[in-house]
Design a protein around this motif. Structure first.
Motif, PDB file in Angstrom:
ATOM      1  N   VAL A 155     -34.480  47.839 -25.571  1.00  0.00           N
ATOM      2  CA  VAL A 155     -33.398  48.011 -26.538  1.00  0.00           C
ATOM      3  C   VAL A 155     -34.002  48.855 -27.650  1.00  0.00           C
ATOM      4  O   VAL A 155     -34.816  48.377 -28.420  1.00  0.00           O
ATOM      5  N   SER A 156     -33.630  50.138 -27.698  1.00  0.00           N
ATOM      6  CA  SER A 156     -34.439  51.048 -28.496  1.00  0.00           C
ATOM      7  C   SER A 156     -34.198  50.963 -29.996  1.00  0.00           C
ATOM      8  O   SER A 156     -35.107  51.237 -30.767  1.00  0.00           O
ATOM      9  N   ASP A 157     -33.014  50.587 -30.429  1.00  0.00           N
ATOM     10  CA  ASP A 157     -32.780  50.544 -31.873  1.00  0.00           C
ATOM     11  C   ASP A 157     -31.605  49.611 -32.187  1.00  0.00           C
ATOM     12  O   ASP A 157     -30.982  49.047 -31.296  1.00  0.00           O
ATOM     13  N   GLU A 158     -31.327  49.491 -33.492  1.00  0.00           N
ATOM     14  CA  GLU A 158     -30.277  48.556 -33.907  1.00  0.00           C
ATOM     15  C   GLU A 158     -28.877  49.000 -33.455  1.00  0.00           C
ATOM     16  O   GLU A 158     -27.975  48.186 -33.345  1.00  0.00           O
ATOM     17  N   ARG A 159     -28.732  50.297 -33.158  1.00  0.00           N
ATOM     18  CA  ARG A 159     -27.447  50.775 -32.633  1.00  0.00           C
ATOM     19  C   ARG A 159     -27.158  50.134 -31.282  1.00  0.00           C
ATOM     20  O   ARG A 159     -26.039  49.759 -30.969  1.00  0.00           O
ATOM     21  N   GLU A 160     -28.217  50.013 -30.468  1.00  0.00           N
ATOM     22  CA  GLU A 160     -28.023  49.399 -29.142  1.00  0.00           C
ATOM     23  C   GLU A 160     -27.789  47.897 -29.256  1.00  0.00           C
ATOM     24  O   GLU A 160     -27.028  47.329 -28.478  1.00  0.00           O
ATOM     25  N   VAL A 161     -28.441  47.267 -30.238  1.00  0.00           N
ATOM     26  CA  VAL A 161     -28.172  45.841 -30.473  1.00  0.00           C
ATOM     27  C   VAL A 161     -26.698  45.683 -30.849  1.00  0.00           C
ATOM     28  O   VAL A 161     -26.009  44.785 -30.355  1.00  0.00           O
ATOM     29  N   ALA A 162     -26.203  46.597 -31.681  1.00  0.00           N
ATOM     30  CA  ALA A 162     -24.796  46.537 -32.115  1.00  0.00           C
ATOM     31  C   ALA A 162     -23.852  46.741 -30.929  1.00  0.00           C
ATOM     32  O   ALA A 162     -22.797  46.109 -30.855  1.00  0.00           O
ATOM     33  N   LEU A 163     -24.252  47.595 -29.982  1.00  0.00           N
ATOM     34  CA  LEU A 163     -23.406  47.827 -28.802  1.00  0.00           C
ATOM     35  C   LEU A 163     -23.319  46.547 -27.957  1.00  0.00           C
ATOM     36  O   LEU A 163     -22.235  46.136 -27.522  1.00  0.00           O
ATOM     37  N   ILE A 164     -24.472  45.892 -27.762  1.00  0.00           N
ATOM     38  CA  ILE A 164     -24.502  44.641 -26.982  1.00  0.00           C
ATOM     39  C   ILE A 164     -23.641  43.582 -27.695  1.00  0.00           C
ATOM     40  O   ILE A 164     -22.882  42.843 -27.067  1.00  0.00           O
ATOM     41  N   GLU A 165     -23.742  43.552 -29.016  1.00  0.00           N
ATOM     42  CA  GLU A 165     -22.960  42.586 -29.792  1.00  0.00           C
ATOM     43  C   GLU A 165     -21.456  42.899 -29.667  1.00  0.00           C
ATOM     44  O   GLU A 165     -20.642  41.989 -29.485  1.00  0.00           O
ATOM     45  N   TYR A 166     -21.116  44.186 -29.716  1.00  0.00           N
ATOM     46  CA  TYR A 166     -19.716  44.592 -29.577  1.00  0.00           C
ATOM     47  C   TYR A 166     -19.188  44.185 -28.189  1.00  0.00           C
ATOM     48  O   TYR A 166     -18.123  43.581 -28.071  1.00  0.00           O
ATOM     49  N   TYR A 167     -19.944  44.513 -27.129  1.00  0.00           N
ATOM     50  CA  TYR A 167     -19.510  44.151 -25.769  1.00  0.00           C
ATOM     51  C   TYR A 167     -19.298  42.635 -25.677  1.00  0.00           C
ATOM     52  O   TYR A 167     -18.339  42.166 -25.067  1.00  0.00           O
ATOM     53  N   THR A 168     -20.217  41.879 -26.267  1.00  0.00           N
ATOM     54  CA  THR A 168     -20.148  40.411 -26.142  1.00  0.00           C
ATOM     55  C   THR A 168     -18.906  39.856 -26.833  1.00  0.00           C
ATOM     56  O   THR A 168     -18.193  39.013 -26.271  1.00  0.00           O
ATOM     57  N   ALA A 169     -18.634  40.342 -28.045  1.00  0.00           N
ATOM     58  CA  ALA A 169     -17.445  39.862 -28.766  1.00  0.00           C
ATOM     59  C   ALA A 169     -16.168  40.261 -28.010  1.00  0.00           C
ATOM     60  O   ALA A 169     -15.220  39.476 -27.907  1.00  0.00           O
ATOM     61  N   ARG A 170     -16.154  41.474 -27.452  1.00  0.00           N
ATOM     62  CA  ARG A 170     -14.982  41.945 -26.684  1.00  0.00           C
ATOM     63  C   ARG A 170     -14.811  41.106 -25.406  1.00  0.00           C
ATOM     64  O   ARG A 170     -13.696  40.711 -25.066  1.00  0.00           O
ATOM     65  N   VAL A 171     -15.933  40.826 -24.716  1.00  0.00           N
ATOM     66  CA  VAL A 171     -15.872  39.945 -23.538  1.00  0.00           C
ATOM     67  C   VAL A 171     -15.288  38.595 -23.962  1.00  0.00           C
ATOM     68  O   VAL A 171     -14.459  38.007 -23.266  1.00  0.00           O
ATOM     69  N   GLY A 172     -15.711  38.111 -25.132  1.00  0.00           N
ATOM     70  CA  GLY A 172     -15.207  36.825 -25.636  1.00  0.00           C
ATOM     71  C   GLY A 172     -13.698  36.849 -25.795  1.00  0.00           C
ATOM     72  O   GLY A 172     -12.993  35.937 -25.336  1.00  0.00           O
ATOM     73  N   GLU A 173     -13.176  37.898 -26.439  1.00  0.00           N
ATOM     74  CA  GLU A 173     -11.716  37.988 -26.640  1.00  0.00           C
ATOM     75  C   GLU A 173     -10.991  38.040 -25.293  1.00  0.00           C
ATOM     76  O   GLU A 173     -10.000  37.340 -25.082  1.00  0.00           O
ATOM     77  N   LEU A 174     -11.516  38.881 -24.395  1.00  0.00           N
ATOM     78  CA  LEU A 174     -10.865  39.033 -23.083  1.00  0.00           C
ATOM     79  C   LEU A 174     -10.921  37.726 -22.292  1.00  0.00           C
ATOM     80  O   LEU A 174      -9.947  37.326 -21.646  1.00  0.00           O
TER      81      LEU A 174
END
Ligand code: UDP
Length: 249
Positions: A155-174
């Motif tokens: 996970v190269s930087d905080e942008r990628e951490v944010a992407l994983i966090e975004y995917y996870t929250a979206r998976v949660g809503e779905l």
């Protein structure tokens, strides 16, 4: 697509078996009937759990993919407990999404069970499968620490951490929308991600009653691995009931 056939067993984990295939780009992932809790301290076999988990997980991965989440799912495998997946390098994080405060969240902060969060609450633990340091047992990890650990240079930087966090929250809503329609309240769940040779981060592993807390909206009954963790009786009932509702929808 070329015919993909499984070849040798390359890994037998706590609950899943991983097979190589005739293609270097794909694996076959088989859900087993093995069940464990407390980092393997408590173990048993639940018959037909593997088939139920694989069918539930496959349905969810296809649903998520159709709603824009990139996943490892490719197609059915050689038996009802298995699927073909894209081969990815796993990122050693467990990404937890909570809608209610329960489980280790309450233990850690000493708070009362049952508080509902306004938005999906995402946190990370470091998946530390080092047999020489069992005491570490998946500690919580801060977003800023993730790109600093050598095991996590994937996970190269905080942008990628944010992407994983975004995917996870979206998976949660779905997933909440998906389960509400089945009369089930999704309390929390765990995801794992991997990286393809192209660099793309995708959702991997499984999403099943082993990795989610699922409560029957009418009766309040647990329909997940808590039946095993907390000795609630008839462990297979949760897996069978969720499978039935997923298939009947
Ligand atoms: N979870 C999981 N694997 C783990 C830890 C947690 O699948 O190694 C899931 C668990 O089933 C629940 C959610 O993640 O749905 C949150 O679990 P929690 O952190 O509260 O830990 P627990 O109380 O299960 O130890």
């Amino acid at each position: 697509m070329e015919q993909i056939t499984r070849t040798t067993l390359i890994h037998a984990g706590k609950a899943n078996n991983v097979y190589a295939t005739t293609s270097p780009d794909y694996l076959e992932l088989e859900s087993s009937d093995r069940i464990s809790a407390g980092n393997g301290a408590k173990k048993d076999i639940v018959s037909n759990k593997g088939i139920a988990n694989n069918q539930i997980s496959s349905a969810l991965f296809q649903y998520l993919e159709s709603h824009g989440i990139p996943t490892h799912y490719v197609c059915e495998g050689s038996n009802p407990a298995s699927k073909i997946v894209k081969k990815a390098t796993m990122i050693p994080l467990e990404v937890i999404c909570r809608f209610y405060a329960v489980g280790s969240f309450c233990k850690r902060y000493g708070c009362e069970k049952g508080k509902k969060f306004d938005t999906p609450f995402v946190e990370f633990t470091f998946k530390h499968d080092n047999p020489d340091a069992p005491a570490l047992s998946d500690p919580p990890i801060d977003r800023k620490t993730i790109p600093l650990l050598s095991e996590l240079t994937l996970v190269s930087d905080e942008r990628e951490v944010a992407l994983i966090e975004y995917y996870t929250a979206r998976v949660g809503e779905l997933m909440r929308e998906f389960y509400i329609k089945l009369g089930v309240n999704l309390i929390d769940f765990k995801l794992e991600f991997g990286r393809l040779p192209s660099g793309e981060i995708i959702l991997c592993d499984e999403i099943s009653p082993d990795t989610c807390r699922l409560i029957d909206l009418k009766t309040g009954e647990s329909l997940d691995k808590d039946r095993f963790r907390e000795d609630l009786g008839d462990v297979s009932k949760g897996y069978e009931e969720i499978l039935k509702r997923v298939c009947d929808q």
